[in-house]
Design a protein around this motif. Structure first.
Motif, mmCIF file in Angstrom:
data_model
loop_
_atom_site.group_PDB
_atom_site.id
_atom_site.type_symbol
_atom_site.label_atom_id
_atom_site.label_comp_id
_atom_site.label_asym_id
_atom_site.label_seq_id
_atom_site.Cartn_x
_atom_site.Cartn_y
_atom_site.Cartn_z
ATOM 1 N N LEU A 11 13.306 -46.458 -44.607
ATOM 2 C CA LEU A 11 14.756 -46.634 -44.486
ATOM 3 C C LEU A 11 15.250 -46.247 -43.100
ATOM 4 O O LEU A 11 16.138 -46.904 -42.541
ATOM 5 C CB LEU A 11 15.485 -45.806 -45.547
ATOM 6 C CG LEU A 11 15.425 -46.321 -46.979
ATOM 7 C CD1 LEU A 11 16.314 -45.461 -47.877
ATOM 8 C CD2 LEU A 11 15.855 -47.776 -47.061
ATOM 9 N N ASP A 12 14.702 -45.178 -42.536
ATOM 10 C CA ASP A 12 15.109 -44.765 -41.193
ATOM 11 C C ASP A 12 14.729 -45.825 -40.167
ATOM 12 O O ASP A 12 15.498 -46.122 -39.241
ATOM 13 C CB ASP A 12 14.458 -43.426 -40.829
ATOM 14 C CG ASP A 12 15.047 -42.261 -41.614
ATOM 15 O OD1 ASP A 12 16.133 -42.428 -42.216
ATOM 16 O OD2 ASP A 12 14.416 -41.182 -41.639
ATOM 17 N N ALA A 13 13.544 -46.413 -40.333
ATOM 18 C CA ALA A 13 13.115 -47.478 -39.422
ATOM 19 C C ALA A 13 14.018 -48.703 -39.579
ATOM 20 O O ALA A 13 14.356 -49.366 -38.591
ATOM 21 C CB ALA A 13 11.655 -47.841 -39.697
ATOM 22 N N PHE A 14 14.397 -49.013 -40.818
ATOM 23 C CA PHE A 14 15.304 -50.126 -41.083
ATOM 24 C C PHE A 14 16.621 -49.895 -40.344
ATOM 25 O O PHE A 14 17.125 -50.785 -39.639
ATOM 26 C CB PHE A 14 15.548 -50.237 -42.591
ATOM 27 C CG PHE A 14 16.400 -51.401 -43.017
ATOM 28 C CD1 PHE A 14 15.833 -52.566 -43.488
ATOM 29 C CD2 PHE A 14 17.793 -51.326 -42.951
ATOM 30 C CE1 PHE A 14 16.620 -53.642 -43.888
ATOM 31 C CE2 PHE A 14 18.591 -52.389 -43.346
ATOM 32 C CZ PHE A 14 17.999 -53.555 -43.816
ATOM 33 N N GLY A 57 16.802 -55.207 -33.962
ATOM 34 C CA GLY A 57 15.374 -55.509 -34.046
ATOM 35 C C GLY A 57 15.010 -56.110 -35.389
ATOM 36 O O GLY A 57 15.871 -56.488 -36.189
ATOM 37 N N ASP A 58 13.702 -56.191 -35.643
ATOM 38 C CA ASP A 58 13.198 -56.773 -36.887
ATOM 39 C C ASP A 58 13.354 -55.773 -38.030
ATOM 40 O O ASP A 58 12.874 -54.649 -37.942
ATOM 41 C CB ASP A 58 11.729 -57.153 -36.726
ATOM 42 C CG ASP A 58 11.110 -57.638 -38.032
ATOM 43 O OD1 ASP A 58 11.768 -58.434 -38.725
ATOM 44 O OD2 ASP A 58 9.988 -57.210 -38.358
ATOM 45 N N THR A 59 14.049 -56.177 -39.094
ATOM 46 C CA THR A 59 14.248 -55.296 -40.251
ATOM 47 C C THR A 59 13.421 -55.734 -41.463
ATOM 48 O O THR A 59 13.304 -54.982 -42.431
ATOM 49 C CB THR A 59 15.729 -55.272 -40.666
ATOM 50 O OG1 THR A 59 16.168 -56.611 -40.937
ATOM 51 C CG2 THR A 59 16.596 -54.660 -39.573
ATOM 52 N N TYR A 75 26.085 -57.703 -42.808
ATOM 53 C CA TYR A 75 25.188 -58.002 -43.933
ATOM 54 C C TYR A 75 24.092 -56.943 -44.054
ATOM 55 O O TYR A 75 23.832 -56.411 -45.139
ATOM 56 C CB TYR A 75 24.579 -59.394 -43.737
ATOM 57 C CG TYR A 75 23.368 -59.663 -44.598
ATOM 58 C CD1 TYR A 75 23.512 -59.969 -45.946
ATOM 59 C CD2 TYR A 75 22.083 -59.587 -44.065
ATOM 60 C CE1 TYR A 75 22.402 -60.197 -46.748
ATOM 61 C CE2 TYR A 75 20.974 -59.823 -44.861
ATOM 62 C CZ TYR A 75 21.134 -60.124 -46.196
ATOM 63 O OH TYR A 75 20.036 -60.342 -46.983
ATOM 64 N N LEU A 76 23.458 -56.621 -42.921
ATOM 65 C CA LEU A 76 22.363 -55.660 -42.959
ATOM 66 C C LEU A 76 22.851 -54.247 -43.267
ATOM 67 O O LEU A 76 22.142 -53.465 -43.902
ATOM 68 C CB LEU A 76 21.606 -55.678 -41.626
ATOM 69 C CG LEU A 76 20.800 -56.955 -41.351
ATOM 70 C CD1 LEU A 76 20.176 -56.903 -39.967
ATOM 71 C CD2 LEU A 76 19.726 -57.156 -42.408
ATOM 72 N N HIS A 77 24.066 -53.915 -42.841
ATOM 73 C CA HIS A 77 24.619 -52.609 -43.188
ATOM 74 C C HIS A 77 24.854 -52.510 -44.698
ATOM 75 O O HIS A 77 24.639 -51.447 -45.295
ATOM 76 C CB HIS A 77 25.925 -52.363 -42.429
ATOM 77 C CG HIS A 77 25.725 -52.015 -40.987
ATOM 78 N ND1 HIS A 77 25.092 -50.850 -40.580
ATOM 79 C CD2 HIS A 77 26.066 -52.672 -39.847
ATOM 80 C CE1 HIS A 77 25.053 -50.810 -39.261
ATOM 81 N NE2 HIS A 77 25.632 -51.902 -38.787
#
Length: 264
Positions: A154-157, A165-167, A216-218
């Motif tokens: 999750l932290d990397a996401f 970057g790539d999620t 969207y990603l948030h």
């Protein structure tokens, strides 16, 4: 190692373009997928011929780009296909490694056909059933080490959302760690066979193409956090509910994106 067919002209950094010079354009999606399939076949052949054996580390993305004269997009597409096929595993911050061959092929799909063969909406319905129970079992059975692995994903996401970057790999890794935390290897086996290709935004560009501020990603990240917190406090019913909400929302976002694509 064999190389891919050379396609687009390359212009060295800093080269001047004169009037009448043909400017290269980005390759269409179909061409990217075709080049990615060739790269998958090259690596697969090396694995079959034992030039690459289980545990071997693949070259970095940059090295693969140079060796095969392809873009980063092609390399990432190929790696996603190989992950989905169970050929390789990417370990965050370390690299991509060849996996041992699988004996079970019930859920296996040919990597070159995966993107075109699967109805993602139908798979999301499967995932709602599968991962809802997976989250509940993970809340009951997870270890501190497994919880830490989920947190790391999750932290990397979140970092990659902030850095554009790539999620996708981290999204998949989070869900895979939940499957592993069930203690039932079949959950993780199914997830590995489905792979990152079936995360909706890898299939429908419109789902996040016009998304100012990565809204969207948030939203996806907030939904992930709800799942994580329920698993952390070992609350199986809340974990099931949070996972069901997350995947149902994913299904509806994908359906809306598909409808929008039809209109346009």
């Amino acid at each position: 190692m064999s190389t891919l067919p050379k396609g687009l002209p390359a212009y060295p950094h800093g080269a001047e373009l004169t009037v009448g010079t043909a400017v290269p354009v980005a390759p269409p999606v179909r061409r990217v997928r075709g080049l990615a399939n060739v790269l998958v076949e090259n690596v697969s052949a090396q694995i079959r011929d034992r030039l690459l054996t289980p545990g071997d580390k693949l070259p970095t993305e940059s090295e693969l780009m140079r060796a095969h004269d392809v873009s980063r997009t092609v390399v990432r597409e190929a790696l996603s296909k190989m992950q989905a096929a169970g050929l390789v595993e990417t370990r965050h911050g370390i690299g991509t490694f060849v996996l041992p061959p699988r004996t079970s092929g019930v859920f296996r799909l040919d990597p070159s056909e995966l993107a075109a063969s699967v109805d993602v909406l139908a798979v999301l319905e499967l995932r709602i059933s599968l991962e809802t129970e997976s989250a509940g079992l993970a809340a009951q059975r997870r270890t501190d080490e497994q919880l830490h692995a989920m947190r790391d994903a999750l932290d990397a996401f979140a970092r990659n959302v902030a850095e554009h970057g790539d999620t996708v790999a981290h999204d998949f890794r989070f869900h895979l760690h939940i499957a592993k935390a069930t203690g039932n290897p079949y959950f993780a086996d199914i997830m590995n066979h489905l792979g990152t290709t079936l995360i909706p935004r890898t299939r429908i560009a419109a789902i996040s193409k016009t998304d100012p501020g990565n809204a969207y990603l948030h939203r996806v990240n907030r939904e992930h956090e709800e799942i994580y917190m329920a698993i952390a406090r070992q609350d199986p019913e809340s974990a099931r509910a949070a996972m069901r909400i997350h995947l149902t929302n994913s299904r509806e976002r994908l359906r809306a994106a598909q409808e929008a694509a039809k209109v346009s």
